[in-house]
Design a protein around this motif. Structure first.
Motif, short mmCIF file in Angstrom:
data_model
loop_
_atom_site.label_atom_id
_atom_site.label_comp_id
_atom_site.label_asym_id
_atom_site.label_seq_id
_atom_site.Cartn_x
_atom_site.Cartn_y
_atom_site.Cartn_z
N SER A 1 48.93 60.61 59.26
CA SER A 1 48.71 59.42 58.50
C SER A 1 49.38 57.99 58.64
O SER A 1 48.92 57.32 58.54
CB SER A 1 49.61 59.73 57.18
OG SER A 1 51.15 60.11 57.57
N GLY B 1 51.97 56.97 57.72
CA GLY B 1 52.26 56.72 55.98
C GLY B 1 54.14 55.86 56.50
O GLY B 1 54.77 56.55 57.21
N THR C 1 57.68 56.11 54.94
CA THR C 1 59.24 56.74 55.05
C THR C 1 59.67 56.81 53.26
O THR C 1 60.63 58.13 52.75
CB THR C 1 60.48 57.51 55.57
OG1 THR C 1 60.85 55.78 55.49
CG2 THR C 1 59.73 57.07 56.93
N GLU D 1 57.52 60.69 47.61
CA GLU D 1 56.00 60.83 47.23
C GLU D 1 56.20 60.13 45.79
O GLU D 1 57.43 59.44 44.43
CB GLU D 1 55.60 62.26 46.57
CG GLU D 1 55.90 62.68 48.22
CD GLU D 1 55.03 62.54 48.86
OE1 GLU D 1 53.63 62.00 48.61
OE2 GLU D 1 54.90 62.43 50.31
N GLU E 1 58.53 54.47 47.27
CA GLU E 1 57.22 54.07 47.36
C GLU E 1 57.36 52.67 48.00
O GLU E 1 57.67 51.60 48.51
CB GLU E 1 56.35 54.99 46.87
CG GLU E 1 54.98 54.58 47.46
CD GLU E 1 54.08 54.80 45.87
OE1 GLU E 1 52.76 55.58 45.69
OE2 GLU E 1 53.98 54.06 44.49
N SER F 1 53.02 52.05 54.82
CA SER F 1 52.47 52.18 53.60
C SER F 1 52.36 53.81 53.66
O SER F 1 52.01 54.18 54.49
CB SER F 1 51.24 51.84 53.20
OG SER F 1 51.66 49.85 53.31
N ASP F 2 52.76 53.67 52.25
CA ASP F 2 52.15 55.28 50.97
C ASP F 2 51.29 55.18 51.25
O ASP F 2 50.24 55.90 50.88
CB ASP F 2 53.21 55.76 50.03
CG ASP F 2 54.99 55.55 51.29
OD1 ASP F 2 54.91 56.61 51.86
OD2 ASP F 2 55.79 54.99 50.45
N ARG F 3 51.18 54.22 50.04
CA ARG F 3 49.18 53.97 49.46
C ARG F 3 48.98 52.32 50.30
O ARG F 3 50.20 51.33 50.50
CB ARG F 3 49.24 53.82 48.65
CG ARG F 3 49.78 55.44 47.47
CD ARG F 3 48.92 55.50 46.35
NE ARG F 3 50.57 54.91 45.29
CZ ARG F 3 50.50 53.14 44.80
NH1 ARG F 3 49.07 53.01 44.54
NH2 ARG F 3 51.01 52.86 43.96
N SER G 1 45.65 56.60 49.56
CA SER G 1 46.95 57.32 50.19
C SER G 1 45.84 55.96 51.90
O SER G 1 44.70 55.03 51.86
CB SER G 1 46.85 58.02 50.70
OG SER G 1 45.53 58.67 51.28
#
Length: 382
Positions: free
Chosen positions: A17, A19, A21, A24, A69, A250-252, A266
């Motif tokens: 991913s 993504g 850190t 969530e 996030e 990035s997470d999203r 995501s």
């Protein structure tokens, strides 16, 4: 002057991913943006001005940001990313729409109430050379927010707090009396980050914070931002052109085109399972370090120029450059939603995409592992 490295802890993250850190996305969003518009009027005349049109810089943007996030926003120059960033910190007033911070619409707050909210939403600017006043010392630049919000730091403790902030971002606290021209580009950006942290905000809007830096310095600054997110519990809106950096932090991810978000999901959904043609074209332009993977990937070359935001095409605004365009695309505006073809399928392609003919397409092939890491049956000569 040598680049400060105190904040560069660790290398670029690996894994599928890649993504951020941050935590969530659970619970009520800390920031909720709905129907955000910013139109700049086009006028004619000198004494009697008449509006003849508008530049639709941001034309209906929706997104949420959860506590802890990182939301990455990517897109071509002129798509409205920086305008969104300025509206989030109220440097630009939206034409319409709402920006709700913890349930309160900051576009409707009184100046006094807005001042309190601004303490919790800070910005890191793109250019580390022009975002710092050359006539002020580093101590004055980082400590200036304390003049506006004296409750954060009484006068007697400000110098100590500024030195602590310099230490946090990996700079020598003894640099407090130096001027911006005495620092490198990466060090100046660290000073800008320290200024953003001064009031202990909850949200930082980073408007292309590494685009003006060398590649090696970019990694240091991005690693610093990740460490600070864990240490201070920050939420980021991270804007950049470089898709690899956006994926790393990035997470999203939200992909913008001509004032609107055209795909969001995501980091794994956007990078490994893109469904919008514009996202696929962007990903096909990302440099691939693996020569074998570079030979296997398909390049998607867009034709034509980006339409003017003062004269946006009807229907789907990407249709003038899209190889999938049909008659429906000129008549009907596609909604940002999960495409019907994926709604009943448990697949990573089931994420929001504003395309009538959305189709999953892996643009960037997976990198070929080195021979010593391949399974025995895949090694040549065996």
């Amino acid at each position: 002057m040598a680049e400060g490295t105190g904040g560069a802890t660790g290398g670029v993250r690996g894994g599928v991913s890649g993504g951020g850190t941050g935590a969530e996305a659970v619970g009520e969003p800390i920031l909720r943006v709905r129907d955000l518009y910013k139109h700049y009027p086009l006028t004619r005349g000198i004494l009697f001005k008449k509006q003849i049109g508008a530049v639709r810089a941001v034309d209906g943007v929706d997104f949420d940001l959860a506590a802890g996030e990182t939301l990455g926003i990517v897109g071509e120059s002129g798509c409205g990313k920086s305008t969104v960033a300025k509206m989030l910190v109220n440097l630009e007033r939206p034409t319409s729409g709402s920006i709700a911070y913890k349930g309160d619409d900051i576009t409707k707050l009184s100046p006094r109430a807005l001042r309190a909210v601004r303490r919790n939403i800070q910005m890191v600017f793109q250019d580390p050379y022009t975002s710092l006043n050359p006539r002020m010392t580093v101590g004055d630049i980082i400590g200036e927010p304390f003049e506006i919000h004296p409750e954060v730091a009484p006068k007697g403790s400000r110098r100590r707090k500024v030195q602590d902030l310099l230490d946090v971002v990996g700079l020598n606290p003894e640099y407090i009396n130096r001027y911006p021209h005495q620092f490198s580009g990466g060090q100046r950006q660290r000073i800008g980050i320290a200024r953003g942290l001064a009031l202990r905000p909850e949200i930082i809007v980073a408007d292309e914070p590494v685009s003006a830096l060398d590649v090696s310095v970019q990694a240091q600054v991005v690693n610093l931002l990740e460490r600070l997110q864990d240490e201070f519990g920050l939420s980021y809106v991270f804007i950049a052109h470089d898709l690899s950096i956006v994926r790393h932090i990035s997470d999203r991810v939200a992909v913008m085109y001509l004032g609107r978000i055209v795909e969001t999901g995501s980091d794994a959904e956007i990078y490994d399972h893109p469904t919008h043609p514009y996202t696929q074209a962007l990903l096909s332009a990302v440099p691939v370090p693996d020569p074998a993977a570079r030979e296997r990937r398909e390049r998607l070359i867009l034709t034509g120029d980006v339409p003017s935001p003062a004269n946006i095409p009807s229907g789907c605004r990407f249709r003038t450059r899209c190889w999938k365009a049909r008659e429906r695309c000129a008549l009907e505006v596609p909604l940002l939603a999960v495409p019907a073809v994926f709604r009943d399928t448990p697949t990573p392609a089931a994420h929001d995409s504003a395309c009538h003919f959305a189709e999953e397409k892996r643009v960037v092939p997976p990198e070929t592992p080195p021979p010593e890491n391949r399974p025995p049956e895949s090694r040549p000569g065996e």
